[in-house]
Design a protein around this motif. Structure first.
Motif, short mmCIF file in Angstrom:
data_model
loop_
_atom_site.label_atom_id
_atom_site.label_comp_id
_atom_site.label_asym_id
_atom_site.label_seq_id
_atom_site.Cartn_x
_atom_site.Cartn_y
_atom_site.Cartn_z
N VAL A 118 0.85 -1.20 0.00
CA VAL A 118 0.00 0.00 0.00
C VAL A 118 0.88 1.24 0.00
N LEU A 119 0.34 2.33 -0.53
CA LEU A 119 1.09 3.60 -0.51
C LEU A 119 0.15 4.78 -0.68
N TRP A 120 0.67 5.96 -0.37
CA TRP A 120 0.04 7.22 -0.72
C TRP A 120 0.81 7.72 -1.95
N ALA A 121 0.11 8.12 -2.98
CA ALA A 121 0.79 8.56 -4.21
C ALA A 121 0.91 10.08 -4.22
N SER A 122 2.12 10.57 -4.58
CA SER A 122 2.27 12.02 -4.70
C SER A 122 1.48 12.53 -5.90
N GLU A 123 1.42 11.70 -6.94
CA GLU A 123 0.65 12.06 -8.14
C GLU A 123 -0.09 10.82 -8.61
N PRO A 124 -1.37 10.97 -8.94
CA PRO A 124 -2.16 9.77 -9.27
C PRO A 124 -1.72 9.08 -10.55
N ALA A 125 -0.93 9.76 -11.39
CA ALA A 125 -0.56 9.14 -12.68
C ALA A 125 0.59 8.14 -12.54
N ILE A 126 1.20 8.06 -11.37
CA ILE A 126 2.46 7.30 -11.29
C ILE A 126 2.26 5.78 -11.18
N TYR A 127 1.35 5.33 -10.31
CA TYR A 127 1.43 3.93 -9.87
C TYR A 127 0.49 2.94 -10.56
N GLY A 128 -0.48 3.44 -11.31
CA GLY A 128 -1.41 2.54 -12.00
C GLY A 128 -0.69 1.56 -12.90
N ARG A 129 0.38 2.00 -13.54
CA ARG A 129 1.11 1.14 -14.48
C ARG A 129 1.73 -0.08 -13.78
N PHE A 130 1.87 0.00 -12.46
CA PHE A 130 2.46 -1.14 -11.73
C PHE A 130 1.39 -2.03 -11.07
N GLY A 131 0.13 -1.79 -11.41
CA GLY A 131 -0.94 -2.62 -10.86
C GLY A 131 -1.49 -2.12 -9.54
N TYR A 132 -1.06 -0.93 -9.12
CA TYR A 132 -1.68 -0.30 -7.94
C TYR A 132 -2.99 0.35 -8.37
N ALA A 133 -3.92 0.48 -7.44
CA ALA A 133 -5.14 1.25 -7.71
C ALA A 133 -5.56 1.97 -6.44
N ALA A 134 -6.14 3.14 -6.62
CA ALA A 134 -6.69 3.87 -5.47
C ALA A 134 -7.81 3.03 -4.89
N ALA A 135 -7.71 2.69 -3.61
CA ALA A 135 -8.68 1.79 -3.01
C ALA A 135 -9.50 2.49 -1.93
N ALA A 136 -9.09 3.69 -1.56
CA ALA A 136 -9.82 4.45 -0.54
C ALA A 136 -9.79 5.91 -0.93
N TRP A 137 -10.92 6.56 -0.79
CA TRP A 137 -10.96 8.01 -0.99
C TRP A 137 -10.86 8.68 0.37
N GLY A 138 -10.16 9.80 0.40
CA GLY A 138 -10.09 10.56 1.64
C GLY A 138 -10.79 11.90 1.43
N THR A 139 -11.34 12.45 2.49
CA THR A 139 -12.01 13.75 2.38
C THR A 139 -11.26 14.76 3.23
N ALA A 140 -10.83 15.85 2.58
CA ALA A 140 -10.22 16.95 3.33
C ALA A 140 -11.31 17.98 3.59
#
Ligand SMILES: CC(C)(COP(=O)(O)OP(=O)(O)OC[C@H]1O[C@@H](n2cnc3c(N)ncnc32)[C@H](O)[C@@H]1OP(=O)(O)O)[C@@H](O)C(=O)NCCC(=O)NCCS
Length: 403
Positions: free
Chosen positions: A108-130
């Motif tokens: 698991v990780l927090w991504a600095s930019e959403p475009a980086i990790y999808g190519r490695f099979g990561y996916a956003a699995a939780a939304w956070g609300t600020a």
């Protein structure tokens, strides 16, 4: 072009690894003893060019709450490549090797930019609300606060009292990372240089009628005087209150701070109960962003170690471009008391890649969402609805801490 090598880091490289990551993220690292103790060189990969470190990635040993369980999850952090070595595939080599190496079934990780990790099979699995709250308009929760109900702790007291509450929060909501004693010490460290003009961290706690602590908030204030008078700001860094009375009382207190006009909180869930407690929910400006990204590194193990909202039997045909053993068909069978996930030759009910499994893993995103774009394909009529219901969870996941 010079030859880049990828290898495991050595303990003595703590500063060098920090310097590469700090340089990539544009902050000045301040290495200290706690950071050094938390450094796991054997779980850190470095890319070197002519012996000099030019890229890093780290995995921290921590657990994470997932639907119905708390499991080991490689907490990936410190991903950085020197600007002089960007876009030459350094990160791709580091992340590829890391994902194949980690013993945990998920990373698991927090991504600095959403475009980086999808190519490695990561996916956003939780939304956070600020949240940014207009304290003059919000209409805070009301009700009397019993004398002695709220108090403050020193860091030493907090180190003893708060870990139990975080563990209880893990039982209630997926996406919450556990903290070892050292991680708690790091979390509660309050270096004056890191305060950004705010006060020292306040450790606010709520006690039940027997005097036991059943909720806490970590927060700071910032004085702000404008021509019309005081407009101070309250920044809530963490609020963990497994008990409903504690949750209400802590928010009531924070939303009614004297002299204050604004409150910020960065770690709300999409179903954050706070919205139910205030009279004017529109006074809470909400921004939804990616919280935790999940990468399933071992399909059968990962699917077996979480629980499912309703009984299910489904054959998943999974593809994974990076981890060969994740390719193929797996039969997932789950009911209230048991889960199994095994390789099978049976025909597939659903086809999908490992990324969609990661997206749905914490119960916060629906498998059906991905059918519309062809990322999940239903092979057996009805299977998508059944699997979507099973992978869902009544409580939305959220990560309460950027690591
Ligand atoms: C993000 C970072 C680690 C990428 O390292 P890198 O070695 O340049 O990455 P790679 O060369 O392996 O890139 C692989 C692919 O990802 C793409 N990519 C890399 N960084 C990207 C970014 N920030 N946004 C979008 N795409 C990116 C590349 O274009 C490349 O795409 P391609 O295969 O289609 O050509 C590096 O730029 C960096 O250190 N950035 C600042 C720190 C940071 O954001 N770290 C991540 C913390 S979560």
């Amino acid at each position: 072009m010079s030859e880049i090598e990828v290898r495991t880091a050595e303990a003595a490289e703590f500063e060098a690894v920090g310097a590469v990551f700090g340089g990539a993220m544009m902050f000045e690292p301040t290495p200290d003893d706690l950071g050094r103790q938390l450094f796991e060189p054997e779980r850190t990969l470095v890319a070197t060019d002519d012996g000099r470190i030019v890229g890093t990635t780290r995995a921290l040993t921590r657990d994470l709450s997932v639907p119905g369980a708390v499991v080991d999850a490689a907490h990936v952090t410190g991903v950085g490549v020197r600007a002089t070595h960007r876009r030459r595939g350094v990160m791709s080599r580091l992340i590829g090797q890391q994902l194949r190496d980690v013993p945990e079934a998920i990373a698991v990780l927090w991504a600095s930019e959403p475009a980086i990790y999808g190519r490695f099979g990561y996916a956003a699995a939780a939304w956070g609300t600020a949240y940014e709250v207009d304290l003059h308009r919000v209409g805070p929760p009301d009700g009397p606060i019993r004398p002695g109900e709220l108090g403050e702790l020193t860091v030493e007291e907090a180190l003893k009292e708060l870990p139990t509450l975080l563990r209880r929060a893990q039982e209630q909501r997926p996406g919450v990372s556990g903290r070892s004693e050292l991680l708690w010490q790091k979390h509660l460290q309050d270096k004056p240089d890191d305060r950004g003009g705010r006060t020292a961290r306040q450790i606010l706690v709520h006690r039940d009628e027997a005097g036991s602590i059943d909720g806490y908030a970590l927060w700071r204030g910032k004085m702000n005087w404008i021509p019309t008078g005081p407009a101070n700001e309250v920044q809530v860094e963490e609020l963990v209150a497994p008990d409903a009375t504690a949750y209400r009382a802590l928010w009531q207190h924070l939303l009614t701070m004297d002299l204050s006009a604004k409150l910020g909180y960065g770690y709300g869930a999409v179903d954050e109960p706070l919205l139910q407690l205030v009279r004017t929910p529109t006074a809470l400006d909400r921004r939804v962003g990616e919280s935790l990204w999940v990468r399933v590194t071992d399909v059968p193990q990962a699917l077996q170690q979480r629980r499912y909202a309703v009984p299910v039997e489904v054959v998943l045909d999974v593809t994974d471009a990076l981890i060969e053993s994740n390719n193929g068909r797996f039969r997932l069978t789950a009911d209230a008391s048991s889960v199994s996930c095994e390789r099978t030759d049976a025909a597939a009910d659903l086809s999908l890649s490992v990324a969609e499994l990661g997206a749905a893993y914490l119960g916060g995103r629906q498998l059906a969402e991905f059918a519309a774009t062809g990322r999940v394909v239903e092979q057996t009529p009805g299977a998508l609805g059944r699997a979507t219901a099973a992978f869902g969870w009544p409580v939305a996941p959220v990560s309460v801490e950027i690591f």
